[in-house]
Design a protein around this motif. Structure first.
Motif, PDB file in Angstrom:
ATOM      1  N   ALA A   8      49.653 -22.835  97.179  1.00 64.53           N
ATOM      2  CA  ALA A   8      49.964 -24.118  96.533  1.00 64.53           C
ATOM      3  C   ALA A   8      49.384 -24.162  95.123  1.00 64.53           C
ATOM      4  O   ALA A   8      50.030 -24.637  94.185  1.00 64.53           O
ATOM      5  CB  ALA A   8      49.433 -25.275  97.374  1.00 64.53           C
ATOM      6  N   ALA A   9      48.163 -23.651  94.975  1.00 65.27           N
ATOM      7  CA  ALA A   9      47.531 -23.642  93.652  1.00 65.27           C
ATOM      8  C   ALA A   9      48.292 -22.733  92.696  1.00 65.27           C
ATOM      9  O   ALA A   9      48.492 -23.072  91.522  1.00 65.27           O
ATOM     10  CB  ALA A   9      46.072 -23.190  93.765  1.00 65.27           C
ATOM     11  N   VAL A  10      48.734 -21.582  93.192  1.00 66.63           N
ATOM     12  CA  VAL A  10      49.489 -20.646  92.349  1.00 66.63           C
ATOM     13  C   VAL A  10      50.814 -21.277  91.931  1.00 66.63           C
ATOM     14  O   VAL A  10      51.229 -21.196  90.772  1.00 66.63           O
ATOM     15  CB  VAL A  10      49.705 -19.299  93.090  1.00 66.63           C
ATOM     16  CG1 VAL A  10      50.705 -18.429  92.368  1.00 66.63           C
ATOM     17  CG2 VAL A  10      48.379 -18.573  93.254  1.00 66.63           C
ATOM     18  N   ARG A  11      51.483 -21.931  92.875  1.00 66.47           N
ATOM     19  CA  ARG A  11      52.759 -22.597  92.549  1.00 66.47           C
ATOM     20  C   ARG A  11      52.549 -23.698  91.517  1.00 66.47           C
ATOM     21  O   ARG A  11      53.332 -23.835  90.567  1.00 66.47           O
ATOM     22  CB  ARG A  11      53.399 -23.171  93.814  1.00 66.47           C
ATOM     23  CG  ARG A  11      54.120 -22.154  94.666  1.00 66.47           C
ATOM     24  CD  ARG A  11      55.011 -22.825  95.708  1.00 66.47           C
ATOM     25  NE  ARG A  11      54.274 -23.744  96.579  1.00 66.47           N
ATOM     26  CZ  ARG A  11      53.651 -23.387  97.702  1.00 66.47           C
ATOM     27  NH1 ARG A  11      53.662 -22.140  98.097  1.00 66.47           N
ATOM     28  NH2 ARG A  11      53.012 -24.278  98.422  1.00 66.47           N
ATOM     29  N   ALA A  12      51.499 -24.471  91.689  1.00 67.04           N
ATOM     30  CA  ALA A  12      51.220 -25.559  90.740  1.00 67.04           C
ATOM     31  C   ALA A  12      50.919 -25.004  89.357  1.00 67.04           C
ATOM     32  O   ALA A  12      51.377 -25.543  88.346  1.00 67.04           O
ATOM     33  CB  ALA A  12      50.036 -26.397  91.242  1.00 67.04           C
ATOM     34  N   ARG A  13      50.170 -23.907  89.309  1.00 71.19           N
ATOM     35  CA  ARG A  13      49.852 -23.302  88.009  1.00 71.19           C
ATOM     36  C   ARG A  13      51.105 -22.768  87.341  1.00 71.19           C
ATOM     37  O   ARG A  13      51.303 -22.929  86.139  1.00 71.19           O
ATOM     38  CB  ARG A  13      48.825 -22.193  88.202  1.00 71.19           C
ATOM     39  CG  ARG A  13      48.377 -21.607  86.895  1.00 71.19           C
ATOM     40  CD  ARG A  13      47.290 -20.591  87.111  1.00 71.19           C
ATOM     41  NE  ARG A  13      46.996 -19.937  85.867  1.00 71.19           N
ATOM     42  CZ  ARG A  13      45.847 -20.003  85.232  1.00 71.19           C
ATOM     43  NH1 ARG A  13      44.886 -20.718  85.748  1.00 71.19           N
ATOM     44  NH2 ARG A  13      45.658 -19.370  84.116  1.00 71.19           N
ATOM     45  N   ARG A  14      51.979 -22.115  88.128  1.00 71.81           N
ATOM     46  CA  ARG A  14      53.236 -21.599  87.565  1.00 71.81           C
ATOM     47  C   ARG A  14      54.102 -22.745  87.053  1.00 71.81           C
ATOM     48  O   ARG A  14      54.719 -22.641  85.987  1.00 71.81           O
ATOM     49  CB  ARG A  14      53.993 -20.782  88.614  1.00 71.81           C
ATOM     50  CG  ARG A  14      53.401 -19.417  88.834  1.00 71.81           C
ATOM     51  CD  ARG A  14      54.213 -18.618  89.819  1.00 71.81           C
ATOM     52  NE  ARG A  14      53.570 -17.341  90.085  1.00 71.81           N
ATOM     53  CZ  ARG A  14      53.660 -16.674  91.208  1.00 71.81           C
ATOM     54  NH1 ARG A  14      54.383 -17.159  92.211  1.00 71.81           N
ATOM     55  NH2 ARG A  14      53.049 -15.530  91.365  1.00 71.81           N
ATOM     56  N   GLN A  15      54.152 -23.825  87.819  1.00 69.81           N
ATOM     57  CA  GLN A  15      54.946 -24.990  87.412  1.00 69.81           C
ATOM     58  C   GLN A  15      54.404 -25.570  86.099  1.00 69.81           C
ATOM     59  O   GLN A  15      55.167 -25.886  85.186  1.00 69.81           O
ATOM     60  CB  GLN A  15      54.914 -26.068  88.515  1.00 69.81           C
ATOM     61  CG  GLN A  15      55.660 -27.336  88.159  1.00 69.81           C
ATOM     62  CD  GLN A  15      57.150 -27.122  88.001  1.00 69.81           C
ATOM     63  OE1 GLN A  15      57.742 -26.261  88.640  1.00 69.81           O
ATOM     64  NE2 GLN A  15      57.769 -27.897  87.126  1.00 69.81           N
ATOM     65  N   ALA A  16      53.070 -25.687  85.991  1.00 68.70           N
ATOM     66  CA  ALA A  16      52.457 -26.214  84.766  1.00 68.70           C
ATOM     67  C   ALA A  16      52.743 -25.288  83.586  1.00 68.70           C
ATOM     68  O   ALA A  16      53.030 -25.756  82.476  1.00 68.70           O
ATOM     69  CB  ALA A  16      50.953 -26.376  84.965  1.00 68.70           C
ATOM     70  N   THR A  17      52.682 -23.985  83.817  1.00 68.72           N
ATOM     71  CA  THR A  17      52.971 -23.026  82.750  1.00 68.72           C
ATOM     72  C   THR A  17      54.418 -23.151  82.287  1.00 68.72           C
ATOM     73  O   THR A  17      54.700 -23.125  81.080  1.00 68.72           O
ATOM     74  CB  THR A  17      52.695 -21.582  83.241  1.00 68.72           C
ATOM     75  OG1 THR A  17      51.327 -21.503  83.650  1.00 68.72           O
ATOM     76  CG2 THR A  17      52.955 -20.565  82.152  1.00 68.72           C
ATOM     77  N   GLN A  18      55.344 -23.308  83.233  1.00 74.37           N
ATOM     78  CA  GLN A  18      56.761 -23.465  82.867  1.00 74.37           C
ATOM     79  C   GLN A  18      56.981 -24.743  82.059  1.00 74.37           C
ATOM     80  O   GLN A  18      57.753 -24.747  81.099  1.00 74.37           O
ATOM     81  CB  GLN A  18      57.641 -23.465  84.130  1.00 74.37           C
ATOM     82  CG  GLN A  18      57.766 -22.106  84.789  1.00 74.37           C
ATOM     83  CD  GLN A  18      58.309 -21.061  83.824  1.00 74.37           C
ATOM     84  OE1 GLN A  18      59.230 -21.303  83.055  1.00 74.37           O
ATOM     85  NE2 GLN A  18      57.708 -19.869  83.860  1.00 74.37           N
ATOM     86  N   GLU A  19      56.297 -25.812  82.447  1.00 68.71           N
ATOM     87  CA  GLU A  19      56.422 -27.065  81.699  1.00 68.71           C
ATOM     88  C   GLU A  19      55.891 -26.904  80.272  1.00 68.71           C
ATOM     89  O   GLU A  19      56.495 -27.396  79.313  1.00 68.71           O
ATOM     90  CB  GLU A  19      55.674 -28.188  82.417  1.00 68.71           C
ATOM     91  CG  GLU A  19      56.343 -28.631  83.703  1.00 68.71           C
ATOM     92  CD  GLU A  19      55.494 -29.615  84.495  1.00 68.71           C
ATOM     93  OE1 GLU A  19      54.413 -30.030  84.009  1.00 68.71           O
ATOM     94  OE2 GLU A  19      55.917 -29.965  85.610  1.00 68.71           O
TER      95      GLU A  19
END
Length: 192
Positions: A8-19
């Motif tokens: 979940a943390a990795v997904r959230a970090r990837r999502q933040a990076t994409q944003e």
């Protein structure tokens, strides 16, 4: 359970990076449209990302490098203007940002000072005339009493320490005397 948190943390970090990358692309499009020079500080400010992100993220760095190359070859901006404008524009934007921040801070401080002065005035109005002097006098008297009580306490502590020392001395003296007369008490009575 830890694996699900990690995922979940990795997904959230990837999502933040994409944003952040999306905001960077939008800022680059705006920069190209306005024919403004590409600078890291200006892009970071416009895209609401950190300069560290622009330097450390490979995709972001590639986007910035591509935009820099494109802006250098843009025919509408001469080389001398392209070299001098970013420096002055950067300084002007930084100065504007600092000025706005300073004005916000001054306004906040003035508001806080006004609130505190208002509270002081409210407290002064609630007091009857002459009570301020009475309070100052009582405060002085209480300080003197506190000082006197502290001195008395210190003297009593010293007396207590002396009394304990005397008591230990007397206990030792009594024990010595008991030891001296002990053989008289335990000895058989003399024969007639």
């Amino acid at each position: 359970m830890n694996t699900s948190r990690t995922d979940a943390a990795v997904r959230a970090r990837r999502q933040a990076t994409q944003e952040m990358l999306q905001r960077l692309q939008t800022a680059l499009v705006t920069t190209a449209r306005d024919h403004t020079p590409v600078t890291i500080a200006a892009l970071a400010r416009t895209a609401c990302v950190s300069r560290t992100f622009l330097y450390q993220n490979q995709q972001a760095r590639a986007l910035v490098e591509q935009a820099t190359r494109t802006s250098r070859t843009h025919p509408g901006i001469s080389n001398s203007r392209a070299r001098t404008q970013p420096v002055w524009k950067e300084r002007a934007l930084n100065a504007e940002e600092a000025l706005v921040q300073a004005q916000r801070e001054i306004l906040t401080q003035r508001t806080r000072i006004a609130e505190l002065l208002g509270k002081i005035r409210d407290l002064e109005h609630d007091l009857p005339e002459g009570s301020l002097q009475r309070i100052v006098t009582e405060n002085t008297t209480l300080k003197q009493q506190t000082r006197q009580l502290t001195q008395d306490n210190q003297r009593l502590q010293e007396r207590l320490a002396s009394a304990r020392q005397n008591n230990r001395f007397l206990d030792k003296r009594v024990a010595d005397l008991e030891a001296q007369i002990a053989h008289y008490l335990t000895a058989p009575p003399p024969s007639p």
